[in-house]
Design a protein around this motif. Sequence first.
Motif, short mmCIF file in Angstrom:
data_model
loop_
_atom_site.label_atom_id
_atom_site.label_comp_id
_atom_site.label_asym_id
_atom_site.label_seq_id
_atom_site.Cartn_x
_atom_site.Cartn_y
_atom_site.Cartn_z
N THR A 152 -2.70 0.37 -0.09
CA THR A 152 -2.70 -0.91 -0.79
C THR A 152 -1.78 -1.89 -0.05
N LEU A 153 -1.81 -3.15 -0.50
CA LEU A 153 -0.93 -4.15 0.09
C LEU A 153 0.54 -3.78 -0.11
N VAL A 154 0.84 -3.24 -1.27
CA VAL A 154 2.22 -2.81 -1.55
C VAL A 154 2.66 -1.74 -0.55
N ASP A 155 1.78 -0.79 -0.26
CA ASP A 155 2.09 0.25 0.72
C ASP A 155 2.43 -0.37 2.08
N ALA A 156 1.57 -1.28 2.53
CA ALA A 156 1.76 -1.90 3.84
C ALA A 156 3.05 -2.68 3.90
N LEU A 157 3.36 -3.42 2.84
CA LEU A 157 4.58 -4.23 2.83
C LEU A 157 5.83 -3.36 2.76
N VAL A 158 5.78 -2.31 1.93
CA VAL A 158 6.93 -1.41 1.83
C VAL A 158 7.21 -0.75 3.17
N VAL A 159 6.17 -0.20 3.80
CA VAL A 159 6.34 0.46 5.09
C VAL A 159 6.77 -0.56 6.14
N ARG A 218 4.42 13.52 -2.98
CA ARG A 218 3.31 14.35 -3.47
C ARG A 218 2.23 14.50 -2.39
N GLN A 219 2.16 13.54 -1.47
CA GLN A 219 1.18 13.55 -0.39
C GLN A 219 -0.24 13.70 -0.91
N ASP A 220 -0.54 12.99 -1.98
CA ASP A 220 -1.87 13.09 -2.59
C ASP A 220 -2.70 11.82 -2.37
N ARG A 221 -2.28 10.97 -1.44
CA ARG A 221 -3.03 9.75 -1.13
C ARG A 221 -3.35 9.73 0.36
N SER A 222 -4.54 9.24 0.69
CA SER A 222 -4.97 9.18 2.08
C SER A 222 -5.06 7.73 2.55
N GLU A 223 -5.52 7.55 3.77
CA GLU A 223 -5.61 6.22 4.37
C GLU A 223 -6.51 5.29 3.56
N LYS A 224 -7.54 5.84 2.95
CA LYS A 224 -8.46 5.00 2.17
C LYS A 224 -7.82 4.48 0.89
N ASP A 225 -6.68 5.06 0.49
CA ASP A 225 -6.00 4.64 -0.73
C ASP A 225 -4.92 3.59 -0.48
N ALA A 278 8.70 6.23 4.90
CA ALA A 278 8.31 5.26 3.87
C ALA A 278 6.91 5.57 3.35
N GLY A 279 6.01 5.94 4.27
CA GLY A 279 4.66 6.30 3.85
C GLY A 279 4.65 7.52 2.96
N LEU A 280 5.47 8.51 3.30
CA LEU A 280 5.56 9.71 2.47
C LEU A 280 6.11 9.38 1.09
N LEU A 281 7.12 8.50 1.02
CA LEU A 281 7.68 8.13 -0.27
C LEU A 281 6.71 7.31 -1.11
N ARG A 282 5.66 6.79 -0.45
CA ARG A 282 4.56 6.13 -1.18
C ARG A 282 3.47 7.16 -1.49
N ASN A 283 3.77 8.43 -1.25
CA ASN A 283 2.89 9.57 -1.54
C ASN A 283 1.65 9.65 -0.66
N LEU A 284 1.72 9.02 0.52
CA LEU A 284 0.65 9.20 1.48
C LEU A 284 0.76 10.58 2.11
#
Length: 278
Positions: A150-157, A141-148, A178-184
């Motif tokens: 989370t720890l889960v994002d960092a670990l998944v990527v 969806r690409q609806d999240r930015s760097e300020k959003d 991986a970042g895109l699949l986390r909707n970044l």
Amino acid sequence: MNFWEALVLGVVEGITEFLPVSSTGHLTIVEKLFGLSIDDRGVTAFTAVIQVGAIIASIVYFRADIVRLAGAWFRGLANAEAREHRDWKMAWLVIAGSVPIGIVGLLFSDLITGPLRSLWFVVGGLVVWSVVMVLAERLSRQDRSEKDLTLVDALVVGVVQCLALVPGVSRSGSTISAGLLRNLDRVSATRLAFFLAIPALTAAGIYEAVGSADDIATSVGWAPTLVATVVSFVVGFASIAWLLRIVAKFPITVFVGYRLVLAAVIAVLLLTGVVSAR
């Protein structure tokens, strides 16, 4: 290794390190075409060491961000109020996301420098991860930015970054996907990919430089290694700026066509016996 070969390999590393096309895969191919033994311990170490040049380029390019995050992290160690700042959180996310590849790299170093160096793995990595890149762009969806973040994002990527140890997958390709699949959004995913690459590749390069110094000296040679490292720094700096402009305007799937053509060319060379897999 002579100096013109070192120059070419430095250019290849600088161009491909940050693009989602697999720098290790490209270096392996060119090393084979130059007649170098990719199983040679010195050649393997050379491949890791010259990546440091490109990583230094990323450190210079993102120096303001790095200084800001490092300052926030150190201030937060002694100041509770500083720990409320977003940069303190971001610094810890980069640290956390860098841990998985450090563990996997140490545990499976023999596999990474051995069987995975086969050009058939390069072909497979280029093809399979091209599919993942297409899916990442279509599903995100690409609806999240760097300020959003989370720890889960960092670990998944960070965990997915481990797949880049397979030549052909691509470190930036794996982490951005991986970042895109986390909707970044694409730029945020790309910046996170850079931040996670800096500690991982710096540690790998230093580890190989120290642990394989004699191997490099007796096979490739330290002078060509230093030449390739300097060249990868210069070319890598330009490559970073270019990639950030590309991802701001275009999907990462613009690189898929090139990846598939490259995979096909390598497969033909292997099947016709022009080059050997190892």
